[in-house]
Design an enzyme around this catalytic site. Structure first.
Site, short mmCIF file in Angstrom:
data_model
loop_
_atom_site.label_atom_id
_atom_site.label_comp_id
_atom_site.label_asym_id
_atom_site.label_seq_id
_atom_site.Cartn_x
_atom_site.Cartn_y
_atom_site.Cartn_z
N GLU A 1 9.13 16.42 15.13
CA GLU A 1 9.53 16.21 13.73
C GLU A 1 8.70 17.13 12.82
OE1 GLU A 1 10.52 12.40 11.05
OE2 GLU A 1 8.40 12.51 11.57
N GLU B 1 9.99 1.57 10.81
CA GLU B 1 11.01 2.62 10.70
C GLU B 1 10.25 3.94 10.79
OE1 GLU B 1 12.88 5.50 9.25
OE2 GLU B 1 13.21 4.38 7.38
N LYS C 1 0.89 -1.17 0.00
CA LYS C 1 0.00 0.00 0.00
C LYS C 1 0.92 1.21 0.00
CE LYS C 1 -1.83 2.95 2.07
NZ LYS C 1 -1.60 4.39 1.72
N CYS D 1 13.71 11.06 6.65
CA CYS D 1 13.59 10.77 8.09
C CYS D 1 14.95 10.87 8.78
CB CYS D 1 12.98 9.40 8.30
SG CYS D 1 14.01 8.08 7.68
N1 LIG Z 1 10.04 8.37 6.20
C1 LIG Z 1 9.47 8.89 7.25
O1 LIG Z 1 9.92 8.76 8.34
C2 LIG Z 1 8.21 9.62 7.05
C3 LIG Z 1 7.70 10.41 8.05
N2 LIG Z 1 6.55 11.08 7.85
C4 LIG Z 1 6.06 11.95 8.95
O2 LIG Z 1 4.69 11.74 9.09
C5 LIG Z 1 4.00 12.97 8.96
C6 LIG Z 1 2.65 12.73 8.33
O3 LIG Z 1 2.76 12.23 6.99
P1 LIG Z 1 1.81 11.08 6.52
O4 LIG Z 1 1.88 10.84 5.08
O5 LIG Z 1 0.43 11.35 7.08
O6 LIG Z 1 2.51 9.85 7.23
P2 LIG Z 1 1.92 8.48 7.65
O7 LIG Z 1 2.85 7.82 8.57
O8 LIG Z 1 0.52 8.66 8.12
O9 LIG Z 1 1.84 7.71 6.24
C7 LIG Z 1 2.74 6.77 5.78
C8 LIG Z 1 1.97 5.61 5.18
O10 LIG Z 1 1.13 5.01 6.16
C9 LIG Z 1 -0.20 4.90 5.68
N3 LIG Z 1 -1.11 4.95 6.82
C10 LIG Z 1 -1.53 6.04 7.49
N4 LIG Z 1 -2.37 5.68 8.48
C11 LIG Z 1 -2.48 4.33 8.44
C12 LIG Z 1 -3.21 3.38 9.20
N5 LIG Z 1 -4.01 3.74 10.20
N6 LIG Z 1 -3.10 2.08 8.88
C13 LIG Z 1 -2.29 1.70 7.86
N7 LIG Z 1 -1.60 2.55 7.09
C14 LIG Z 1 -1.68 3.86 7.38
C15 LIG Z 1 -0.31 6.05 4.71
O11 LIG Z 1 -1.40 5.87 3.83
C16 LIG Z 1 1.04 5.99 4.04
O12 LIG Z 1 1.06 4.96 3.07
C17 LIG Z 1 4.92 13.83 8.14
O13 LIG Z 1 4.68 15.18 8.36
C18 LIG Z 1 6.26 13.40 8.65
O14 LIG Z 1 6.55 14.09 9.84
C19 LIG Z 1 5.85 10.95 6.68
C20 LIG Z 1 6.31 10.18 5.66
C21 LIG Z 1 7.56 9.50 5.75
O1 LIG Z 2 18.52 4.56 2.61
C1 LIG Z 2 17.48 4.09 3.09
O2 LIG Z 2 17.25 2.89 3.08
C2 LIG Z 2 16.45 4.96 3.65
C3 LIG Z 2 16.53 6.26 3.66
C4 LIG Z 2 15.51 7.17 4.15
C5 LIG Z 2 14.45 6.91 4.91
O3 LIG Z 2 14.25 5.75 5.48
C6 LIG Z 2 13.35 7.88 5.13
O4 LIG Z 2 13.50 9.05 4.80
O5 LIG Z 2 12.29 7.47 5.60
#
Ligand SMILES: NC(=O)C1=CN([C@@H]2O[C@H](COP(=O)(O)OP(=O)(O)OC[C@H]3O[C@@H](n4cnc5c(N)ncnc54)[C@H](O)[C@@H]3O)[C@@H](O)[C@H]2O)C=CC1
Ligand SMILES: O=C(O)/C=C/C=C(\O)C(=O)O
Length: 486
Positions: free
Chosen positions: A390, A254, A178, A288
């Site tokens: 964050e 993660e 997803k 992240c």
């Molecule tokens: N790589 C990372 O660490 C990331 C961190 N973020 C953080 O999260 C904040 C919010 O962004 P979002 O896109 O809303 O992040 P999110 O963590 O809600 O979304 C990431 C994924 O999880 C899914 N998801 C959300 N709620 C879910 C649930 N209840 N059950 C199953 N899947 C679910 C979303 O559809 C998406 O595919 C950002 O502002 C940022 O701070 C967002 C994206 C990546």
């Molecule tokens: O290099 C990776 O595998 C991942 C890099 C970055 C993230 O995990 C992220 O921004 O969420």
């Protein structure tokens, strides 16, 4: 208008409900496609297809056959590099100069690296004594965990999704992915590559939709999913853990970070500035691992702030196709609202705005995009939400410190523990401080330097488990002990 459909059992299918939502290009705000939103029926069909493929051709293949196919997947991504690049940049708005060096090559590498790795990892064996003197031999064998639910985010869509799918498939599992609702395109395109590479139908499935009360929640709640791997926000990780508790399914999480960079007075300032600029502003701060808290030793504080400001102001803001651009928009207007709320908070709390703090003037054809300025603050208290939460935007707060002990204490002061970057030319100090930082990943005199064989993941509230190299095998396989009485 283009429609993005689910990929189930080797075929692209629409939603029975007919529900569609918009895929928006964040560089200009234009709708570029309509995405089908999966209901429980589509998620169930995808999980059933994955289970059947596990019991069928994929489960019966030798490791050599499976890994050869995965090398073809890697080659397939490379062969269609420009299509992946275009799709990723349209969904995210990120500069092509960035995605062509990081996102797309890593998408291919995530398959080839794990295809090679699984062929070369031994398991344990123990001989033991028995009361009758004949002894026994124990040996481990790894088996696929089963059907894996993959929930991936929008910041590095292809890279982070394949970081999970690559090892999952190499270990013999099947997957239902997803992708983020913001960035579905490369995950969808990968279905074509899977078919062309000869991946049997049902091994790789994709359902589109949102998180709560949509495809994400349906997938994580599905009783026939054996394990869930997720990258995203800490709060979402908690929700997914709760869903996984039903049926006692394992999770690999993660999660978020509020990473500290520590710059000692003996650092090579050129390297520290270059690295901190990347770690704060690359991908518009949506990484992240990025540095949102910078601690700089007092003797070089003013010089560091001045040079980082100059570096931030020299970034070239522009759309993906602009060859000079190295700074794109945020992923969406929704995310821009969040980031700008922190820009406002910093101002309200009396921060010194070293640079940025608002929205840049953009030409008319990009005015509808989710643009923000790269931003640097100083002068906020340690408990300000701007310093503790964050933001996931192109911004950082810089604060002076005096002693090594103080720097370590500041770096460790939050419930997050994903990554950290230490800048010093003193090797003893580098090792000493790295050992004390409460984070899963510590870089010394570098940032985002990745060897895919190494452990990757977060401490404290930044995650559970490690992926990368053999650590991915820990999650994507069941290690079974066979005890043979001799
Ligand atoms: N790589 C990372 O660490 C990331 C961190 N973020 C953080 O999260 C904040 C919010 O962004 P979002 O896109 O809303 O992040 P999110 O963590 O809600 O979304 C990431 C994924 O999880 C899914 N998801 C959300 N709620 C879910 C649930 N209840 N059950 C199953 N899947 C679910 C979303 O559809 C998406 O595919 C950002 O502002 C940022 O701070 C967002 C994206 C990546
Ligand atoms: O290099 C990776 O595998 C991942 C890099 C970055 C993230 O995990 C992220 O921004 O969420």
């Amino acid at each position: 208008m283009k429609e993005i459909k689910h990929f189930i059992n080797g075929q692209y299918v629409g939603s029975a409900s007919g529900k569609l939502f918009d895929n928006v290009n964040p560089a200009n705000g234009q709708v570029i496609a309509k995405i089908h939103e999966a209901g429980e029926a589509e998620v169930d069909a995808a999980v059933k297809a994955a289970r059947a493929a596990l019991k069928g051709p994929w489960g019966k293949m030798s490791v050599a056959e499976r890994t050869e196919i995965l090398h073809r997947v890697a080659a397939g991504i490379t062969a269609r590099f420009d299509e992946f690049l275009e799709a990723e940049c349209q969904d995210t708005g990120k500069p092509k100069s960035l995605a062509s060096h990081i996102d797309i090559p890593r998408g291919a590498a995530n398959f080839s690296v794990f295809a090679d790795l699984v062929k070369n990892v031994p398991t344990e064996a123990f001989e033991m004594a028995t009361p009758d003197g004949s002894g026994a031999l124990n040996y481990g064998v790894r088996r696929p965990k089963g059907v894996i639910g993959v929930i991936s985010p929008w910041n590095l869509p292809l890279l982070l999704m394949t970081w999970k799918v690559g090892p999952a498939l190499a270990c013999g599992n099947t997957v239902v992915v997803k992708p983020s609702e913001e960035t579905p395109s490369t995950t969808a395109l990968l279905g074509e590559v899977m078919n062309a590479a000869g991946v049997p139908a049902g091994v790789y499935n994709v359902v589109h939709g949102f998180g709560g009360d949509s495809a994400g929640a349906f997938l994580t709640a599905h009783p026939d999913v054996d394990g869930i791997t997720f990258t995203g926000e800490t709060g979402t990780g908690e929700t997914i853990m709760r869903a996984a508790a039903k049926g006692v399914r394992q999770v690999s999480l993660e999660l978020g970070g509020k990473n500290a960079g520590i710059v000692f007075a003996d650092a090579d300032l050129d390297k520290a500035i270059e690295g901190t600029l990347r770690s704060a502003f690359a991908n518009c701060g949506q990484v992240c691992l990025g540095t949102e808290r910078v601690y700089v030793q007092r003797p070089i504080f003013d010089a560091f702030v001045a040079r980082l400001k100059a570096g931030a102001e020299a970034l070239t803001i522009g759309e993906p196709n602009d060859p000079k651009a190295n700074f794109g928009p945020l992923v969406s207007h929704k995310h821009r609202e969040k980031v700008l709320s922190y820009y406002q908070k910093a101002q309200d709390e009396g921060a010194t705005i070293v640079t940025g703090g608002g929205v840049p003037d953009m030409p008319a054809h990009l005015a509808g995009g989710a643009w923000v300025q790269p931003t640097i603050w100083t002068g906020l208290p340690d408990d300000s939400p701007v310093v503790t939460e964050e933001i996931f935007g192109p911004c950082c707060h810089i604060r002076p410190f005096d002693t090594e002990e103080e720097a370590v204490e500041l770096a460790n002061s939050l419930p997050y523990g994903l990554a950290s970057a230490i800048w010093t030319e003193n090797a003893s100090r580098a090792h000493r401080v790295a050992g004390q930082i409460e984070a899963g990943i510590v870089w010394v005199n570098s940032w985002f330097l990745r060897d895919l064989r190494t452990a990757f993941g977060g401490a404290k509230q930044s995650g559970i488990g490690r992926e990368g190299g053999v650590h991915s095998l820990e999650f994507y396989t069941e290690l079974k002990n066979v005890c043979v009485k001799l």
